[in-house]
Motif scaffolding. Structure first.
Motif, PDB file in Angstrom:
ATOM      1  N   ALA A 123       3.773   8.671  -1.862  1.00 44.70           N
ATOM      2  CA  ALA A 123       3.298   9.181  -3.148  1.00 44.70           C
ATOM      3  C   ALA A 123       3.967  10.512  -3.479  1.00 44.70           C
ATOM      4  N   THR A 182       1.433   5.105   0.789  1.00 39.44           N
ATOM      5  CA  THR A 182       0.948   6.192   1.630  1.00 39.44           C
ATOM      6  C   THR A 182       1.081   7.510   0.880  1.00 39.44           C
ATOM      7  N   ARG A 183       0.449   8.549   1.427  1.00 38.76           N
ATOM      8  CA  ARG A 183       0.541   9.868   0.800  1.00 38.76           C
ATOM      9  C   ARG A 183       1.994  10.364   0.808  1.00 38.76           C
ATOM     10  N   GLN A 214      -7.180   7.559  -3.170  1.00 30.84           N
ATOM     11  CA  GLN A 214      -7.979   8.371  -2.256  1.00 30.84           C
ATOM     12  C   GLN A 214      -8.150   9.760  -2.869  1.00 30.84           C
ATOM     13  N   THR A 233      -2.703   6.719  -4.583  1.00 33.15           N
ATOM     14  CA  THR A 233      -3.226   6.167  -3.334  1.00 33.15           C
ATOM     15  C   THR A 233      -4.663   5.661  -3.486  1.00 33.15           C
ATOM     16  N   ARG A 266       0.849  -1.188   0.000  1.00 31.30           N
ATOM     17  CA  ARG A 266       0.000   0.000   0.000  1.00 31.30           C
ATOM     18  C   ARG A 266       0.882   1.233   0.000  1.00 31.30           C
ATOM     19  N   ILE A 297      -1.122  12.074  -6.385  1.00 30.03           N
ATOM     20  CA  ILE A 297      -1.380  11.396  -5.113  1.00 30.03           C
ATOM     21  C   ILE A 297      -2.739  10.705  -5.135  1.00 30.03           C
TER      22      ILE A 297
END
Length: 741
Positions: A646, A642-643, A722, A720, A640, A716
């Motif tokens: 990223a 993360t920001r 998101q 991600t 995964r 980002i």
């Protein structure tokens, strides 16, 4: 320096010894002839019949003496002449080297030396014609006297022979009668003649040299215990040329040009010599008189000292007389009596010297055949000879001398500062030549500079071309880097191999560090030949490659890294190419992470300093290494992003876009206005779309329409998964800018 006849009188010692030995041999021949068959009947007749045999034996001694004397006299007269010349050159030491060299070239006069030597030989050997007659006449007189003594009843033949030999030994072989009617003993006359000749040679060379240098006036020294003949000339100024008699002359001041000063001259040097100055045994010397600088002082008179010296000479004559009697004695009683008289007069000598402390006892004057000679001449030491050679030579002389000769000259105390500076300059020149021969054989700088010290490299540097100078500078930089390493001794780095070996021999307690330094140099010489990293690194071990990085330059470090990559090569997957830049970037990242999964992360490299961590990394530890449930879940779902990750990955995205756009647009990324303003093209791929499109070229704008342009917020969001509140605004701005076209 000044010179007087007494300073070279010791040169006559060899001639004196030759005649003393000849006289002793002749007396021995007579004594043996007389002693043979002394008590037998018909002794006188047999002795007179043996005169021819006596003549032949004596003739052999005289012939041998003549050959030896001629060679000896020529040698000592030439040496005395050279001594006088060197003394004058020393006195002119204030002159320049060129002026002294001129005097050196002009003054030596072979004709004058040969003339003086031949005169001495003629005078001395003229007595040889009378030697045989004196021996034969003395022998006949003794035989006649001894033969008549028993007839008169005044003693035995043995006593008469001893008395006659004693008187003959006292007289010596008196073979020469001078113009005044004085009969000279053979040894004394030969010695006097040679002493006079060597004294004349020395003083004549001294005066000739001063005259050649332009010296016109000389001053007489104040000698102790002077004789009445020389007393009136002490401290007086004499002229080397000109009229005789006292006068006052006007001469120019030595250092004040144009200024004339009066000088009172007592006469000429030749006039003073005719009046007795510098006679045999004289201790008065003359030296250059410098107008205005040389100070004349009132001479001190010492008649009592002169009388004491004459008394010492008389005691010495008595000692020699009884030593001759002891040598010529034919009876043991006569030998003992003569030896007793020798001891008696030696006691008188000790008492006389105690009463006059200023006198010195010269034992060589008490030996048979000696006269008023100084102590035997000592041979000059090697140090004195080489110092004299250097001091009196020219600028080329040090180059002609060997290292051992220069060292001998430096050990002496005869060199002044200028001479020592010449030796030091020559030594420096030879050291530099030796260094150049060792460091630049054939004009080419050696490959291995490690064996040269810092000082040697510094001396070598001005004599190198640009390419070699760069090599030396690189070597010095490498040594500076080595001095900063914790396991290297700074004080050993700058030593040459020879100095390192010398310190190893002299410092047993420091040998570990010296051995480590030698090994370091061996590694450098093998891995950095000619100062550059080895061309083929395939045979170099991993440890040695790691060690090389301490001394490698930037491009050499790149080569070492490439070699390490070759050894630890990892099969990397092909780059992703789905058309979605972000997805391709994430796919490449995941593939690379999977390929490098076996290697520890950079943050964990330091743990290998700990043994437990190293064992754990190798799978040998006994600790609990079971993965947690959370880690297993993460592994199942995949990595995964993360920001924060990223944002870091966005920089790589921007740089990839920039490189591809520059290649596709052939470098036309900025419009003319932005290019004139000096904007950096990379800045167009991040930041607001309004600014980027305002500065971008038409080619770049078309490229963005095809490949897209993401801001950080948009990247980002895609990376991600998101939503980002700024992403929608960034897309709207990009759309507005595209619609303006």
């Amino acid at each position: 320096m000044a010179i007087h006849p007494g300073m070279v009188e010791d040169l006559a010692a060899g001639t004196r010894d030759l005649y003393a030995e000849a006289e002793a041999r002749l007396l021995g021949i007579i004594a043996r002839q007389l002693a043979a068959g002394l008590d037998a009947p018909g002794w006188a007749e047999r002795k007179l019949a043996a005169i021819q045999q006596l003549r032949r034996a004596s003739q052999a001694v005289v012939d041998e003496l003549g050959k030896a004397v001629e060679q000896e006299v020529f040698d000592v007269v030439a040496e005395a002449y050279n001594d006088g010349h060197r003394a004058a050159v020393a006195e002119l030491g204030a002159l320049s080297d060129d002026a002294r060299a001129l005097v050196d070239d002009i003054t030596p006069n072979a004709a004058a030396v040969d003339r003086l030597a031949q005169e001495a030989v003629d005078v001395v050997t003229s007595t040889h014609r009378s030697i045989l007659r004196a021996v034969v006449d003395g022998f006949r007189a003794i035989v006649a006297e001894v033969a008549a003594t028993p007839l008169l009843g005044t003693g035995t033949r043995r006593q008469a022979t001893q008395d006659a030999m004693r008187r003959f030994a006292d007289r010596g072989i008196r073979a020469f009668v001078d113009k005044a009617g004085r009969r000279w003993q053979l040894t004394s006359y030969a010695e006097m003649a040679v002493r006079t000749s060597v004294g004349r040679a020395a003083t004549e060379a001294h005066m000739r040299t001063l005259s050649t240098a332009g010296i016109e006036l000389v001053i007489v020294s104040d000698a102790p215990r002077e004789c009445p003949l020389c007393r009136r000339w002490e401290g007086r100024v004499l002229a080397l040329a000109g009229p005789t008699g006292e006068r006052t002359v006007e001469v120019e001041h030595a250092i004040d040009d144009g200024r004339m000063i009066p000088v009172h001259v007592a006469g000429t040097l030749d006039e003073a010599r005719l009046a007795g100055l510098q006679h045999p045994n004289c201790r008065h010397s003359v030296s250059a008189y410098t107008p205005g600088l040389t100070r004349t002082e009132q001479a001190s008179s010492d008649p009592a000292g002169y009388e004491a010296g004459q008394r010492q000479r008389a005691i010495e004559r008595h000692i020699r007389q009884y030593k001759r009697r002891e040598a010529a004695a034919t009876a043991s009683e006569a030998k003992r009596a003569a030896a007793g008289k020798v001891r008696q007069w030696q006691g008188a000598m000790r008492g006389h010297l105690a009463a006059h402390p200023g006198l010195r006892r010269l034992r060589h004057r008490e030996q048979p055949g000696a006269s008023n000679l100084p102590e035997p001449r000592r041979e000059a030491t090697a140090e004195q000879v080489e110092a004299a050679r250097l001091w009196s030579g020219d600028e080329q002389t040090p180059r002609e001398m060997s290292d051992a000769q220069l060292a001998a000259a430096m050990r002496s105390t005869l060199l002044d500062k200028r001479a020592r500076a010449r030796v030091e300059a020559e030594a420096d020149r030879r050291d530099l030549d030796a260094l150049l021969a060792r460091a630049r054989p054939g004009g080419q700088l050696v490959d291995d500079l490690l064996g040269l010290s810092d000082d040697e490299l510094a001396r070598l540097f001005p004599h190198l071309d640009d390419a070699d100078a760069l090599r030396v500078m690189a070597e010095m930089d490498r040594r500076d880097r080595a001095g900063q390493l914790p396991d290297v001794r700074r004080d050993l780095i700058g030593l040459s191999d020879d100095q390192l070996a010398a310190r190893y021999r002299g410092a047993p307690g420091d040998r570990d560090a010296l051995t480590a330094e030698a090994r370091r140099r061996d590694l450098l010489a093998r891995l950095f030949p000619s100062g550059n990293l080895l061309g083929d690194l395939s045979q170099v071990s991993d440890d040695e490659l790691a060690w090389c990085m301490q001394y490698a330059s930037t491009h050499e470090i790149v080569r070492i890294a490439a070699e390490m990559d070759r050894r630890d090569a990892v099969d990397l997957p092909e780059p992703a190419d789905t058309g979605d830049t972000v997805e391709d970037l994430l796919a490449d990242r995941s593939a690379l992470a999977e390929a490098m999964a076996l290697a520890p992360t950079p943050e964990g490299w330091g743990e290998y300093a700990d043994d437990l961590a190293l064992a754990s990394a190798a799978g040998d530890d006994q600790t609990d290494t079971q993965p947690t449930a959370e880690a297993e879940e993460e592994h199942e779902e995949g990595p995964r992003l993360t920001r924060r990750q990223a944002r870091e990955l966005y920089d790589e995205y921007v740089y990839r876009q920039y490189l591809k756009a520059e290649d596709d647009c052939r470098g036309y990324l900025l419009n003319k206005k932005a290019e004139a303003a000096g904007h950096y093209p990379l800045s167009l791929f991040s930041g607001p779309a309004r600014i980027a499109h305002a500065r971008a070229s038409d080619e770049l704008k078309e490229w963005w329409m095809e490949h897209g342009r993401l801001t950080q917020a948009e990247f980002i969001e895609q990376a991600t998964g998101q939503r980002q509140r700024w992403a929608e605004g960034a897309r709207q701005n990009e759309s507005d800018q595209q619609n303006k076209r």
